[in-house]
Design a protein around this motif. Structure first.
Motif, short mmCIF file in Angstrom:
data_model
loop_
_atom_site.label_atom_id
_atom_site.label_comp_id
_atom_site.label_asym_id
_atom_site.label_seq_id
_atom_site.Cartn_x
_atom_site.Cartn_y
_atom_site.Cartn_z
N UNK A 41 48.12 35.16 34.49
CA UNK A 41 47.44 36.44 34.54
C UNK A 41 45.98 36.21 34.92
N UNK A 42 45.38 37.17 35.61
CA UNK A 42 43.98 37.03 36.01
C UNK A 42 43.40 38.42 36.29
N UNK A 43 42.07 38.50 36.30
CA UNK A 43 41.39 39.76 36.64
C UNK A 43 40.71 39.60 37.98
N UNK A 44 40.36 40.75 38.57
CA UNK A 44 39.67 40.73 39.86
C UNK A 44 38.33 40.02 39.74
N UNK A 45 37.60 40.28 38.66
CA UNK A 45 36.29 39.69 38.49
C UNK A 45 36.37 38.17 38.33
N UNK A 46 37.41 37.69 37.60
CA UNK A 46 37.58 36.24 37.43
C UNK A 46 37.77 35.56 38.78
N UNK A 47 38.62 36.14 39.62
CA UNK A 47 38.88 35.55 40.93
C UNK A 47 37.66 35.66 41.84
N UNK A 48 36.96 36.78 41.76
CA UNK A 48 35.76 36.95 42.58
C UNK A 48 34.71 35.91 42.23
N UNK A 49 34.52 35.64 40.94
CA UNK A 49 33.54 34.64 40.49
C UNK A 49 33.94 33.25 40.95
N UNK A 50 35.24 32.91 40.84
CA UNK A 50 35.68 31.56 41.21
C UNK A 50 35.59 31.34 42.72
N UNK A 51 35.84 32.38 43.50
CA UNK A 51 35.82 32.24 44.96
C UNK A 51 34.43 32.51 45.55
N UNK A 52 33.52 32.98 44.70
CA UNK A 52 32.15 33.24 45.16
C UNK A 52 32.05 34.41 46.11
N UNK A 53 32.83 35.47 45.88
CA UNK A 53 32.78 36.67 46.72
C UNK A 53 32.56 37.88 45.82
N UNK A 54 32.32 39.02 46.46
CA UNK A 54 32.11 40.25 45.70
C UNK A 54 33.44 40.78 45.17
N UNK A 55 33.36 41.69 44.22
CA UNK A 55 34.54 42.32 43.67
C UNK A 55 35.29 43.09 44.76
N UNK A 56 34.53 43.79 45.63
CA UNK A 56 35.15 44.55 46.71
C UNK A 56 35.93 43.64 47.66
N UNK A 57 35.32 42.49 48.00
CA UNK A 57 36.00 41.54 48.89
C UNK A 57 37.28 41.01 48.25
N UNK A 58 37.21 40.75 46.93
CA UNK A 58 38.39 40.22 46.25
C UNK A 58 39.52 41.25 46.23
N UNK A 59 39.18 42.52 46.03
CA UNK A 59 40.21 43.57 46.05
C UNK A 59 40.88 43.60 47.42
N UNK A 60 40.06 43.50 48.47
CA UNK A 60 40.59 43.51 49.83
C UNK A 60 41.49 42.28 50.07
N UNK A 61 41.05 41.11 49.58
CA UNK A 61 41.85 39.88 49.76
C UNK A 61 43.19 39.97 49.03
N UNK A 62 43.16 40.51 47.83
CA UNK A 62 44.41 40.65 47.07
C UNK A 62 45.38 41.62 47.75
N UNK A 63 44.82 42.66 48.35
CA UNK A 63 45.67 43.60 49.09
C UNK A 63 46.31 42.91 50.29
N UNK A 64 45.55 42.04 50.96
CA UNK A 64 46.10 41.32 52.11
C UNK A 64 47.18 40.34 51.67
N UNK A 65 46.97 39.68 50.53
CA UNK A 65 47.99 38.77 50.01
C UNK A 65 49.29 39.54 49.73
N UNK A 66 49.14 40.71 49.17
CA UNK A 66 50.30 41.53 48.87
C UNK A 66 51.04 41.91 50.14
#
Length: 313
Positions: free
Chosen positions: A19-44
């Protein structure tokens, strides 16, 4: 980091977490929360089965099975993997039959037209053939899962008679197109090999308090295993034709000592449990084989021959 690299890294990271949150992934990848949401949508959209849960304790997790990131193959690696997968299709039963078919379809779909033509041409020249067997193998996957989970299970096994047995599977293997399960049999109080097609019923019900610790065991070490306290000397004289026929058996061919005239001798050890097999195997050779030892095999061959004579009188 390029976007493609970031998506591959993200795919590996979400696979590792329950399990993970958007903010956790954004911090680890060094990107913004908005970018992480977009990346997760693309993965889906790429097929990664993400599932989101709302609320203060919510987050994301990967649903069902994990998805591997893209992997690059050379032309020869792609051909090798394709034929390795295709060789399994000759088995009527596999513990992962559907997955082999879908993996092979996906793999072939994304190959270049040139490589597809090369593989199609090789399919006309190269075949990994397995002797087909029509016996039903109903509980192959269940026995494998029991071995992975180290579970004690109950089976109904049919050999000379049908009997219920409580076993703990160590693993499964295939040889000459047949499937075998190495397991500890609590009825016998020892390890036994079971033909999977002779397992007529299967139940997860078993006394788990009797479970053995088989974590360090390896199925490879049990195949054709012979304990020193349970071995017999096997010595067989072979005519040239007997040598040729024995060379079709993967185990025996290693122990054939050839003579100049093409005849030979087998001198090795065998498990006492192989006596019935040795009797039927060498009896079928007729005059092309003469079993010298063990005496128990000689005696049983003589008994079988007397029965044959009575049958054909």
């Amino acid at each position: 980091m390029h976007k493609a690299q970031r998506l591959i890294q993200l795919m590996m990271m979400v696979n590792e977490r329950k399990k993970f949150t958007i903010q956790e992934m954004a911090d680890e990848c060094g990107v913004s929360r908005r970018t992480m949401i977009r990346d997760l949508m693309e993965l889906s959209e790429l097929g990664v089965p993400l599932y989101s849960e709302a609320g203060p304790r919510g987050g994301y997790r990967v649903l069902r099975e994990k998805v591997l990131p893209p992997i690059s193959f050379t032309e020869h690696e792609a051909i090798a993997l394709f034929f390795a997968c295709q060789s399994l299709r000759n088995y009527k039963f596999l513990p992962f039959k559907d997955e082999v078919d879908t993996a092979l379809h996906k793999f072939f779909h994304y190959l270049s037209s040139e490589l597809k033509q090369k593989i199609e041409s090789m399919q006309q020249r190269l075949v990994f053939w397995v002797p087909p067997h029509e016996m039903e193998v109903s509980f192959l996957k269940e026995l494998l899962e029991a071995a992975l989970d180290q579970r004690v299970v109950t089976i109904m096994y049919e050999a000379s008679s049908r009997r219920e047995r409580m076993i703990q599977p160590l693993g499964i293997y295939t040889m000459n197109g047949l499937w075998y399960c190495q397991a500890y049999c609590f009825m016998a109080g020892d390890y036994r090999v079971f033909r999977v097609d002779r397992v007529k019923d299967f139940s997860l019900e078993g006394d788990q308090s009797m479970k053995l610790n088989t974590t360090e065991e390896h199925i490879q070490s049990w195949i054709m295993r012979m304990d020193e306290i349970d071995t017999l000397d096997l010595e067989v004289d072979l005519t040239p034709e007997g040598v040729r026929r024995c060379q079709s058996d993967l185990w025996l061919t290693r122990w054939i000592d050839l003579r100049e005239d093409g005849s030979g001798t087998i001198c090795t050890n065998m498990s006492a449990s192989y006596v019935p097999w040795a009797v039927h195997f060498f009896l079928g050779f007729g005059m092309e084989a003469n079993v010298k030892r063990p005496q128990v095999v000689r005696e049983q061959i003589q008994s079988k021959l007397r029965e044959l004579i009575r049958q054909y009188e």
